[in-house]
Write an enzyme that holds these catalytic residues in place. Structure first.
Site, short mmCIF file in Angstrom:
data_model
loop_
_atom_site.label_atom_id
_atom_site.label_comp_id
_atom_site.label_asym_id
_atom_site.label_seq_id
_atom_site.Cartn_x
_atom_site.Cartn_y
_atom_site.Cartn_z
N GLU A 180 11.58 -0.02 5.67
CA GLU A 180 11.21 0.95 4.65
C GLU A 180 11.28 2.35 5.25
O GLU A 180 10.31 2.81 5.88
CB GLU A 180 9.78 0.69 4.15
N HIS A 225 2.55 -1.38 7.04
CA HIS A 225 3.15 -0.47 6.06
C HIS A 225 3.00 0.97 6.55
O HIS A 225 1.98 1.32 7.14
CB HIS A 225 2.48 -0.66 4.69
N GLU A 283 2.22 3.55 5.09
CA GLU A 283 1.02 4.24 4.58
C GLU A 283 -0.20 3.88 5.41
O GLU A 283 -1.09 4.70 5.62
CB GLU A 283 0.83 3.89 3.09
N LYS A 294 0.19 -1.76 -4.11
CA LYS A 294 -0.59 -0.69 -3.47
C LYS A 294 -1.95 -0.55 -4.17
O LYS A 294 -2.52 -1.55 -4.59
CB LYS A 294 0.22 0.62 -3.46
N GLY A 337 8.54 6.06 -2.52
CA GLY A 337 7.89 6.80 -3.61
C GLY A 337 8.52 8.15 -3.90
O GLY A 337 7.96 8.96 -4.63
N ASN A 356 4.71 -4.79 -3.93
CA ASN A 356 3.53 -4.20 -3.30
C ASN A 356 2.88 -3.28 -4.32
O ASN A 356 3.36 -2.18 -4.57
CB ASN A 356 3.96 -3.42 -2.05
N SER A 365 11.93 3.18 -2.95
CA SER A 365 12.54 3.59 -4.22
C SER A 365 13.60 2.60 -4.72
O SER A 365 14.56 3.00 -5.38
CB SER A 365 13.11 5.01 -4.14
P1 13P Z 1 8.40 2.54 -3.68
O1 13P Z 1 9.24 1.39 -4.18
O2 13P Z 1 7.40 3.02 -4.68
O3 13P Z 1 9.23 3.63 -3.10
O4 13P Z 1 7.51 1.96 -2.48
C1 13P Z 1 8.12 1.19 -1.52
C2 13P Z 1 7.06 0.58 -0.69
O5 13P Z 1 6.36 1.27 0.03
C3 13P Z 1 6.85 -0.87 -0.79
O6 13P Z 1 6.00 -1.31 0.21
#
Ligand code: 13P
Length: 254
Positions: free
Chosen positions: A170, A98, A100, A11, A176, A9, A216
């Site tokens: 997740e 997601h 976010e 992002k 992150g 992803n 992560s």
């Molecule tokens: P990170 O791997 O940067 O923690 O993000 C995970 C994520 O949100 C994948 O969709």
């Protein structure tokens, strides 16, 4: 069928040149180094999808995914992207729900149920995201919270429809932050999700559902996470932005 999947992803990252460099490197590394049956999925920002697709032609091992879609098929929704559009440019997967988007765009479980429907109706495989906040985990309501996310957004589907769903667990506190869930925590939640799916659709459907871990995950911890019996792959954020590291994560899953 339960598949091994590692999805990147991206992002809201990368310029066009950077995106092209990244996909070229990943495609070459996967071609040269990955021999197992893992399915790789790249989920770049919408504006790069058609360009990236050209680099994936003839690469069945690397599929194309989007990061979201609207719940309606078309209409006056300025700035949004619809599932039929994604289908028409050859997108195969779509990340839905997601954390976010739940946080910044206010997406609800009910709205996500509609997004799941429209994605499936247009031949897209949803990568449905679920996961709890740190507060919810500390209050020990994380299992109920995640179960409810699945119930309210997915459990209206027929068993045949559900067979096309990929789920990504997740935990929000791990995204992150560098704070990965331990393999015990990941396995515990994945086993619980599978049990929850089995309660609704039966053991066979549950056993065939691909459950990905995200938060992560990187080249250092991937092998341990993927060794868990109920962790079928990963949804990778930061570590998917570097070709070497992402390929190493893929290799940890093959
Ligand atoms: P990170 O791997 O940067 O923690 O993000 C995970 C994520 O949100 C994948 O969709």
């Amino acid at each position: 069928m339960r598949r091994k999947i590692v999805a990147g992803n991206w992002k809201m990252n990368k310029t066009l040149d950077e995106a092209v460099a990244l996909v070229s490197e990943v495609v070459n590394m996967v071609k040269d180094e990955v021999t197992g049956d893992v399915q790789v999925v790249l989920c770049p920002p919408f504006v790069y999808l058609t360009t990236i697709r050209q680099y994936l032609q003839g690469q069945s091992r690397v599929a194309l995914g989007a990061q979201n879609c609207h719940e309606k098929a078309s209409g006056a929704y300025t700035g949004d992207i619809a599932a039929p559009m994604l289908q028409s440019i050859g997108v195969q997967y779509v990340i839905l729900g997601h954390s976010e988007r739940r946080q910044y765009a206010g997406e609800t479980n009910a709205q996500l149920a509609e997004k799941v429907n429209i994605a499936l109706a247009h031949g897209l495989t949803p990568i449905f995201c679920c996961g709890e906040s740190l507060e919810q985990r500390q209050a020990e309501i994380h299992f109920d919270f995640v179960r409810t996310q699945l119930t309210e957004s997915l459990f209206h589907l027929s068993p045949e429809q559900f067979a096309d769903i990929v789920i990504a667990y997740e935990p929000i506190w791990a995204i992150g932050t560098g704070l990965t869930a331990s393999s015990e925590q990941a396995q515990e939640m994945h086993a619980l999700l599978r049990e929850h799916i089995a309660g609704k659709y039966g053991a066979e459907v549950a056993d065939n559902t691909s459950l990905l871990y995200g938060g992560s995950a990187n080249e250092k911890n991937a092998a341990e996470l993927f060794a868990c019996p109920d962790v079928d792959g990963g949804l990778i954020g930061g570590a998917s932005l570097k070709s070497r590291e992402f390929t190493n994560v893929v290799k940890a899953r093959q």
